[in-house]
Design a protein around this motif. Structure first.
Motif, PDB file in Angstrom:
ATOM      1  N   VAL A  56       0.869  -1.169   0.000  1.00  0.00           N
ATOM      2  CA  VAL A  56       0.000   0.000   0.000  1.00  0.00           C
ATOM      3  C   VAL A  56       0.909   1.224   0.000  1.00  0.00           C
ATOM      4  CG1 VAL A  56      -1.838   1.232   1.202  1.00  0.00           C
ATOM      5  CG2 VAL A  56      -1.806  -1.273   1.225  1.00  0.00           C
ATOM      6  N   MET A  57       0.756   2.055  -1.031  1.00  0.00           N
ATOM      7  CA  MET A  57       1.647   3.200  -1.237  1.00  0.00           C
ATOM      8  C   MET A  57       0.859   4.510  -1.205  1.00  0.00           C
ATOM      9  SD  MET A  57       4.428   1.438  -1.916  1.00  0.00           S
ATOM     10  CE  MET A  57       5.620   2.347  -2.817  1.00  0.00           C
ATOM     11  N   ARG A  58       1.553   5.558  -0.767  1.00  0.00           N
ATOM     12  CA  ARG A  58       1.023   6.928  -0.883  1.00  0.00           C
ATOM     13  C   ARG A  58       2.183   7.794  -1.327  1.00  0.00           C
ATOM     14  NH1 ARG A  58      -0.869   8.698   4.237  1.00  0.00           N
ATOM     15  NH2 ARG A  58      -2.914   7.868   3.771  1.00  0.00           N
ATOM     16  N   ASN A  59       2.047   8.423  -2.474  1.00  0.00           N
ATOM     17  CA  ASN A  59       3.095   9.282  -3.040  1.00  0.00           C
ATOM     18  C   ASN A  59       4.429   8.550  -3.159  1.00  0.00           C
ATOM     19  OD1 ASN A  59       1.289  11.445  -3.181  1.00  0.00           O
ATOM     20  ND2 ASN A  59       1.775  12.065  -1.086  1.00  0.00           N
ATOM     21  N   GLY A  60       4.382   7.277  -3.528  1.00  0.00           N
ATOM     22  CA  GLY A  60       5.593   6.491  -3.710  1.00  0.00           C
ATOM     23  C   GLY A  60       6.236   5.980  -2.436  1.00  0.00           C
ATOM     24  N   VAL A  61       5.590   6.194  -1.296  1.00  0.00           N
ATOM     25  CA  VAL A  61       6.125   5.753  -0.008  1.00  0.00           C
ATOM     26  C   VAL A  61       5.252   4.615   0.523  1.00  0.00           C
ATOM     27  CG1 VAL A  61       6.626   6.458   2.364  1.00  0.00           C
ATOM     28  CG2 VAL A  61       7.003   8.058   0.485  1.00  0.00           C
ATOM     29  N   LEU A  62       5.889   3.561   0.996  1.00  0.00           N
ATOM     30  CA  LEU A  62       5.169   2.423   1.557  1.00  0.00           C
ATOM     31  C   LEU A  62       4.518   2.836   2.879  1.00  0.00           C
ATOM     32  CD1 LEU A  62       4.655  -0.680   1.263  1.00  0.00           C
ATOM     33  CD2 LEU A  62       6.637  -0.977   2.752  1.00  0.00           C
ATOM     34  N   VAL A  63       3.194   2.695   2.953  1.00  0.00           N
ATOM     35  CA  VAL A  63       2.466   3.057   4.180  1.00  0.00           C
ATOM     36  C   VAL A  63       1.733   1.864   4.776  1.00  0.00           C
ATOM     37  CG1 VAL A  63       2.222   5.496   3.592  1.00  0.00           C
ATOM     38  CG2 VAL A  63       0.457   3.868   2.875  1.00  0.00           C
ATOM     39  N   GLY A  64       1.786   0.727   4.118  1.00  0.00           N
ATOM     40  CA  GLY A  64       1.134  -0.474   4.612  1.00  0.00           C
ATOM     41  C   GLY A  64       1.360  -1.616   3.644  1.00  0.00           C
ATOM     42  N   PHE A  65       0.847  -2.769   4.002  1.00  0.00           N
ATOM     43  CA  PHE A  65       0.972  -3.914   3.107  1.00  0.00           C
ATOM     44  C   PHE A  65      -0.099  -4.941   3.415  1.00  0.00           C
ATOM     45  CE2 PHE A  65       3.379  -5.118   6.795  1.00  0.00           C
ATOM     46  CZ  PHE A  65       3.217  -6.489   6.926  1.00  0.00           C
ATOM     47  N   VAL A  66      -0.285  -5.833   2.459  1.00  0.00           N
ATOM     48  CA  VAL A  66      -1.164  -6.983   2.633  1.00  0.00           C
ATOM     49  C   VAL A  66      -0.244  -8.193   2.642  1.00  0.00           C
ATOM     50  CG1 VAL A  66      -3.080  -8.305   1.687  1.00  0.00           C
ATOM     51  CG2 VAL A  66      -2.983  -5.826   1.334  1.00  0.00           C
ATOM     52  N   PRO A  67      -0.155  -8.906   3.767  1.00  0.00           N
ATOM     53  CA  PRO A  67       0.733 -10.073   3.807  1.00  0.00           C
ATOM     54  C   PRO A  67       0.267 -11.163   2.848  1.00  0.00           C
ATOM     55  CG  PRO A  67      -0.516  -9.866   5.854  1.00  0.00           C
ATOM     56  CD  PRO A  67      -0.866  -8.685   5.008  1.00  0.00           C
ATOM     57  N   HIS A  68       1.175 -12.061   2.548  1.00  0.00           N
ATOM     58  CA  HIS A  68       0.881 -13.181   1.656  1.00  0.00           C
ATOM     59  C   HIS A  68      -0.390 -13.889   2.111  1.00  0.00           C
ATOM     60  CE1 HIS A  68       1.605 -16.720  -0.829  1.00  0.00           C
ATOM     61  NE2 HIS A  68       1.344 -17.447   0.247  1.00  0.00           N
ATOM     62  N   ILE A  69      -1.297 -14.129   1.183  1.00  0.00           N
ATOM     63  CA  ILE A  69      -2.542 -14.831   1.481  1.00  0.00           C
ATOM     64  C   ILE A  69      -2.282 -16.322   1.287  1.00  0.00           C
ATOM     65  CG2 ILE A  69      -4.945 -15.148   0.806  1.00  0.00           C
ATOM     66  CD1 ILE A  69      -4.884 -12.198  -0.142  1.00  0.00           C
ATOM     67  N   ASP A  82     -12.034 -12.011  -5.693  1.00  0.00           N
ATOM     68  CA  ASP A  82     -12.698 -11.980  -4.398  1.00  0.00           C
ATOM     69  C   ASP A  82     -11.736 -11.566  -3.283  1.00  0.00           C
ATOM     70  OD1 ASP A  82     -15.076 -12.541  -2.711  1.00  0.00           O
ATOM     71  OD2 ASP A  82     -13.739 -14.091  -1.882  1.00  0.00           O
ATOM     72  N   ALA A  83     -10.519 -12.097  -3.308  1.00  0.00           N
ATOM     73  CA  ALA A  83      -9.540 -11.752  -2.270  1.00  0.00           C
ATOM     74  C   ALA A  83      -9.197 -10.264  -2.306  1.00  0.00           C
ATOM     75  CB  ALA A  83      -8.275 -12.581  -2.439  1.00  0.00           C
ATOM     76  N   ILE A  84      -9.029  -9.708  -3.487  1.00  0.00           N
ATOM     77  CA  ILE A  84      -8.712  -8.278  -3.596  1.00  0.00           C
ATOM     78  C   ILE A  84      -9.909  -7.444  -3.150  1.00  0.00           C
ATOM     79  CG2 ILE A  84      -8.174  -6.411  -5.214  1.00  0.00           C
ATOM     80  CD1 ILE A  84      -6.478  -8.466  -6.779  1.00  0.00           C
ATOM     81  N   TYR A  89      -8.202  -2.186   3.984  1.00  0.00           N
ATOM     82  CA  TYR A  89      -6.933  -1.465   3.999  1.00  0.00           C
ATOM     83  C   TYR A  89      -6.830  -0.428   5.114  1.00  0.00           C
ATOM     84  CZ  TYR A  89      -6.814  -3.261  -0.789  1.00  0.00           C
ATOM     85  OH  TYR A  89      -6.837  -4.067  -1.890  1.00  0.00           O
ATOM     86  N   ASP A  90      -7.735  -0.433   6.089  1.00  0.00           N
ATOM     87  CA  ASP A  90      -7.764   0.612   7.107  1.00  0.00           C
ATOM     88  C   ASP A  90      -6.577   0.584   8.064  1.00  0.00           C
ATOM     89  OD1 ASP A  90     -10.045   1.706   6.061  1.00  0.00           O
ATOM     90  OD2 ASP A  90     -11.388   0.645   7.420  1.00  0.00           O
ATOM     91  N   GLN A  91      -5.963  -0.568   8.265  1.00  0.00           N
ATOM     92  CA  GLN A  91      -4.804  -0.692   9.153  1.00  0.00           C
ATOM     93  C   GLN A  91      -3.526  -0.807   8.314  1.00  0.00           C
ATOM     94  OE1 GLN A  91      -5.096  -0.547  12.526  1.00  0.00           O
ATOM     95  NE2 GLN A  91      -7.263  -0.143  12.127  1.00  0.00           N
ATOM     96  N   PRO A  92      -2.366  -0.470   8.893  1.00  0.00           N
ATOM     97  CA  PRO A  92      -1.109  -0.606   8.132  1.00  0.00           C
ATOM     98  C   PRO A  92      -0.869  -2.028   7.626  1.00  0.00           C
ATOM     99  CG  PRO A  92      -0.729   0.721  10.077  1.00  0.00           C
ATOM    100  CD  PRO A  92      -2.129   0.179  10.182  1.00  0.00           C
ATOM    101  N   ILE A  93      -1.250  -3.028   8.431  1.00  0.00           N
ATOM    102  CA  ILE A  93      -1.194  -4.409   7.964  1.00  0.00           C
ATOM    103  C   ILE A  93      -2.629  -4.800   7.638  1.00  0.00           C
ATOM    104  CG2 ILE A  93      -0.603  -6.787   8.524  1.00  0.00           C
ATOM    105  CD1 ILE A  93       1.464  -5.668  10.491  1.00  0.00           C
ATOM    106  N   ALA A  94      -2.946  -4.810   6.348  1.00  0.00           N
ATOM    107  CA  ALA A  94      -4.321  -5.048   5.908  1.00  0.00           C
ATOM    108  C   ALA A  94      -4.751  -6.466   6.241  1.00  0.00           C
ATOM    109  CB  ALA A  94      -4.430  -4.788   4.411  1.00  0.00           C
ATOM    110  N   ARG A  95      -6.055  -6.652   6.307  1.00  0.00           N
ATOM    111  CA  ARG A  95      -6.602  -7.969   6.608  1.00  0.00           C
ATOM    112  C   ARG A  95      -7.736  -8.271   5.636  1.00  0.00           C
ATOM    113  NH1 ARG A  95     -11.404  -7.399   9.110  1.00  0.00           N
ATOM    114  NH2 ARG A  95     -11.912  -5.363   9.931  1.00  0.00           N
ATOM    115  N   GLN A  96      -8.116  -9.530   5.598  1.00  0.00           N
ATOM    116  CA  GLN A  96      -9.219  -9.967   4.748  1.00  0.00           C
ATOM    117  C   GLN A  96     -10.523  -9.933   5.538  1.00  0.00           C
ATOM    118  OE1 GLN A  96      -8.960 -11.361   1.305  1.00  0.00           O
ATOM    119  NE2 GLN A  96      -7.236  -9.986   1.599  1.00  0.00           N
ATOM    120  N   ARG A  97     -11.546  -9.315   4.981  1.00  0.00           N
ATOM    121  CA  ARG A  97     -12.874  -9.353   5.594  1.00  0.00           C
ATOM    122  C   ARG A  97     -13.480 -10.737   5.375  1.00  0.00           C
ATOM    123  NH1 ARG A  97     -13.461  -4.424   2.276  1.00  0.00           N
ATOM    124  NH2 ARG A  97     -13.242  -2.629   3.637  1.00  0.00           N
ATOM    125  N   ALA A  98     -14.436 -11.088   6.208  1.00  0.00           N
ATOM    126  CA  ALA A  98     -15.114 -12.380   6.047  1.00  0.00           C
ATOM    127  C   ALA A  98     -15.920 -12.420   4.757  1.00  0.00           C
ATOM    128  CB  ALA A  98     -16.017 -12.642   7.247  1.00  0.00           C
TER     129      ALA A  98
END
Length: 122
Positions: A56-69, A82-84, A89-98
């Motif tokens: 997850v990037m903002r202005n070319g700077v890494l601000v978060g990520f989604v770990p390997h699913i 579906d996974a995407i 993306y609300d937290q720096p380490i994104a999670r999958q919703r149910a």
């Protein structure tokens, strides 16, 4: 992800109302770019690895990520879409919703007239 698969995933996401775009990360490296709120964007699968993950990037700077699913290296295209779509993306380490959020109005396909040339007028 190869270019044609990435384009099909982008088209399927746009049909669900997700503002997705084809990401060109380098020579023969393609992925999916999802425009998020507040100027951020998620770059999915641009590193050429088998599994599905994102930065997850903002202005070319890494601000978060989604770990390997887990198990994503065996996902078919509908599962990738579906996974995407289910990612929060609300937290720096994104999670999958149910479940995926409700689909929004479909967005038009990108490329327009020139895409018809590239795709052979299909």
């Amino acid at each position: 992800m190869d270019e044609s698969r990435a384009q099909r995933v982008v088209d399927a996401l746009r049909e669900r109302g997700v503002p997705a775009h084809l990401a060109r990360a380098g020579v023969a490296q393609f992925g999916v770019r999802v425009a998020l709120t507040d100027g951020r964007e998620a770059l999915w699968d641009t590193d050429g690895t088998a599994g599905l993950e994102a930065q997850v990037m903002r202005n070319g700077v890494l601000v978060g990520f989604v770990p390997h699913i887990d198990g994503s290296e065996y996902f078919a295209e509908p599962q990738v879409v579906d996974a995407i779509a289910r990612t929060d993306y609300d937290q720096p380490i994104a999670r999958q919703r149910a479940t995926a959020p409700p689909s929004a109005a479909p967005l038009p396909r990108e490329g327009g007239f020139f895409r018809r040339f590239r795709d052979g007028f299909r």
